[in-house]
Design a protein around this motif. Structure first.
Motif, PDB file in Angstrom:
ATOM      1  N   LEU A  13       0.835  -1.207   0.000  1.00 50.82           N
ATOM      2  CA  LEU A  13       0.000   0.000   0.000  1.00 50.82           C
ATOM      3  C   LEU A  13       0.868   1.254   0.000  1.00 50.82           C
ATOM      4  O   LEU A  13       0.597   2.210  -0.736  1.00 50.82           O
ATOM      5  N   CYS A  14       1.894   1.242   0.842  1.00 45.47           N
ATOM      6  CA  CYS A  14       2.748   2.422   1.028  1.00 45.47           C
ATOM      7  C   CYS A  14       4.067   2.275   0.288  1.00 45.47           C
ATOM      8  O   CYS A  14       4.715   1.222   0.378  1.00 45.47           O
ATOM      9  N   SER A  15       4.447   3.327  -0.391  1.00 39.84           N
ATOM     10  CA  SER A  15       5.739   3.360  -1.052  1.00 39.84           C
ATOM     11  C   SER A  15       6.853   3.383  -0.017  1.00 39.84           C
ATOM     12  O   SER A  15       6.786   4.124   0.965  1.00 39.84           O
ATOM     13  N   LEU A  16       7.893   2.591  -0.244  1.00 35.53           N
ATOM     14  CA  LEU A  16       9.055   2.633   0.629  1.00 35.53           C
ATOM     15  C   LEU A  16       9.961   3.813   0.290  1.00 35.53           C
ATOM     16  O   LEU A  16      10.898   4.107   1.020  1.00 35.53           O
ATOM     17  N   LYS A  17       9.646   4.491  -0.810  1.00 37.79           N
ATOM     18  CA  LYS A  17      10.410   5.670  -1.205  1.00 37.79           C
ATOM     19  C   LYS A  17       9.817   6.945  -0.607  1.00 37.79           C
ATOM     20  O   LYS A  17      10.535   7.785  -0.069  1.00 37.79           O
ATOM     21  N   THR A 244       2.599  -4.568 -11.226  1.00 37.65           N
ATOM     22  CA  THR A 244       3.713  -3.632 -11.254  1.00 37.65           C
ATOM     23  C   THR A 244       4.049  -3.189  -9.833  1.00 37.65           C
ATOM     24  O   THR A 244       3.365  -3.554  -8.871  1.00 37.65           O
ATOM     25  N   ALA A 245       5.088  -2.398  -9.692  1.00 33.52           N
ATOM     26  CA  ALA A 245       5.543  -1.966  -8.368  1.00 33.52           C
ATOM     27  C   ALA A 245       4.554  -1.018  -7.718  1.00 33.52           C
ATOM     28  O   ALA A 245       3.701  -0.411  -8.384  1.00 33.52           O
ATOM     29  N   VAL A 246       4.670  -0.871  -6.405  1.00 36.56           N
ATOM     30  CA  VAL A 246       3.786   0.032  -5.664  1.00 36.56           C
ATOM     31  C   VAL A 246       3.857   1.449  -6.211  1.00 36.56           C
ATOM     32  O   VAL A 246       2.833   2.148  -6.272  1.00 36.56           O
ATOM     33  N   ASP A 247       5.033   1.885  -6.647  1.00 33.09           N
ATOM     34  CA  ASP A 247       5.181   3.239  -7.183  1.00 33.09           C
ATOM     35  C   ASP A 247       4.793   3.347  -8.649  1.00 33.09           C
ATOM     36  O   ASP A 247       4.818   4.439  -9.225  1.00 33.09           O
ATOM     37  N   ASP A 248       4.435   2.217  -9.255  1.00 32.22           N
ATOM     38  CA  ASP A 248       4.008   2.202 -10.663  1.00 32.22           C
ATOM     39  C   ASP A 248       2.573   1.707 -10.787  1.00 32.22           C
ATOM     40  O   ASP A 248       2.241   0.917 -11.675  1.00 32.22           O
ATOM     41  N   ASP A 249       1.717   2.156  -9.869  1.00 34.43           N
ATOM     42  CA  ASP A 249       0.271   1.881  -9.916  1.00 34.43           C
ATOM     43  C   ASP A 249      -0.051   0.390  -9.797  1.00 34.43           C
ATOM     44  O   ASP A 249      -1.036  -0.090 -10.357  1.00 34.43           O
TER      45      ASP A 249
END
Length: 261
Positions: A13-17, A244-249
């Protein structure tokens, strides 16, 4: 037809970035909720340090916390599975003997036990943005109650040796610096089963998302298991679908792929 969704927090849910929930994820969950889909959290975090889901907290129907050791809906406890006392003693003694800290979480709160606590602050405050963990709180009170999870900042090699000595526990590593240890009767997959039984949900109509080793059990058990693109290869190997990744939707793309939204 998917009627309930279960989400890991960190890296899912949350981005690690950014330490935030991407807008696309918020919008996807709002769309799912509007169609009557139930939304649940499935996290290794104890409830005391779930501090990063404010954007979707109003949508959440229930929680699997401490990797399934404590699950609840509203003020109703669904399950609580503490670590056997003898194993707690072994876990904490090993931390002292090997010189690493551990976080103990239980029905009396959360505290850090042992020495070399700077790594706890660096990882939890610096990497995971946990600002409300008091690393100086004495652990005695927490250890006097039911201990639900011990997060040991040990190496994989130390973990292997330690787990051979605690027969009543399982371990789930989702960060290279630490592993979450819970009672053998507790993992996210078993938390999923407990929640579906409590709420009268059909487990075949569930979808679970995750990225770390502690998500493997729920990804395997859910009707559809989804691994995030930023997840580990071991997680992807057991998933029904890799998004896809959390930061890529990633969440939105998976929900669209399965026509949930």
């Amino acid at each position: 037809m998917i009627k309930s969704l279960f989400f890991d927090i960190d890296g899912t849910l949350c981005s690690l970035k950014t330490h935030e929930i991407p807008l696309s994820t918020v919008e996807a969950l709002e769309a799912a909720k509007a169609q009557g889909v139930k939304i649940f959290i499935s996290t290794g975090r104890p409830i005391q340090i779930i501090n990063n889901i404010g954007a979707i907290e109003h949508l959440v129907d229930g929680y699997i916390t401490t990797n399934g050791a404590y699950c609840f809906v509203g003020d109703k406890e669904v399950c609580s599975t503490p670590i056997p006392t003898a194993d707690v003693l072994t876990l904490t003694a090993d931390a002292i003997a090997e010189g690493y800290p551990c976080i103990v979480a239980g029905d009396r709160g959360i505290a850090v036990y042992g020495n070399a606590r700077e790594i706890v602050d660096r990882v939890f405050r610096g990497e995971l943005n946990v600002s409300n963990l008091d690393i100086d709180r004495p652990a005695d009170e927490v250890l006097a109650g039911k201990v639900l999870q011990v997060t040991s900042f040990c190496s994989p090699e130390q973990e292997q040796k330690l787990m051979s000595r605690v027969g009543g526990c399982v371990s789930g590593r989702w960060h290279p610096a630490f592993t979450d240890i819970t009672a053998d009767g507790a993992d996210k997959g078993k938390g999923l089963v407990a929640m579906t039984r409590h709420l009268g949900l059909d487990i075949s109509e569930t979808m679970a998302f995750g990225d770390g080793g502690n998500d493997i059990s729920i990804i395997r058990r859910a009707g559809i298991g989804v691994a995030m693109g930023n997840g580990g290869d071991d997680v992807k190997a057991v998933a029904d679908y890799v998004t896809t990744a959390v930061d890529d939707d990633g969440v939105m793309n998976a929900l669209r792929h399965f026509n949930v939204i």
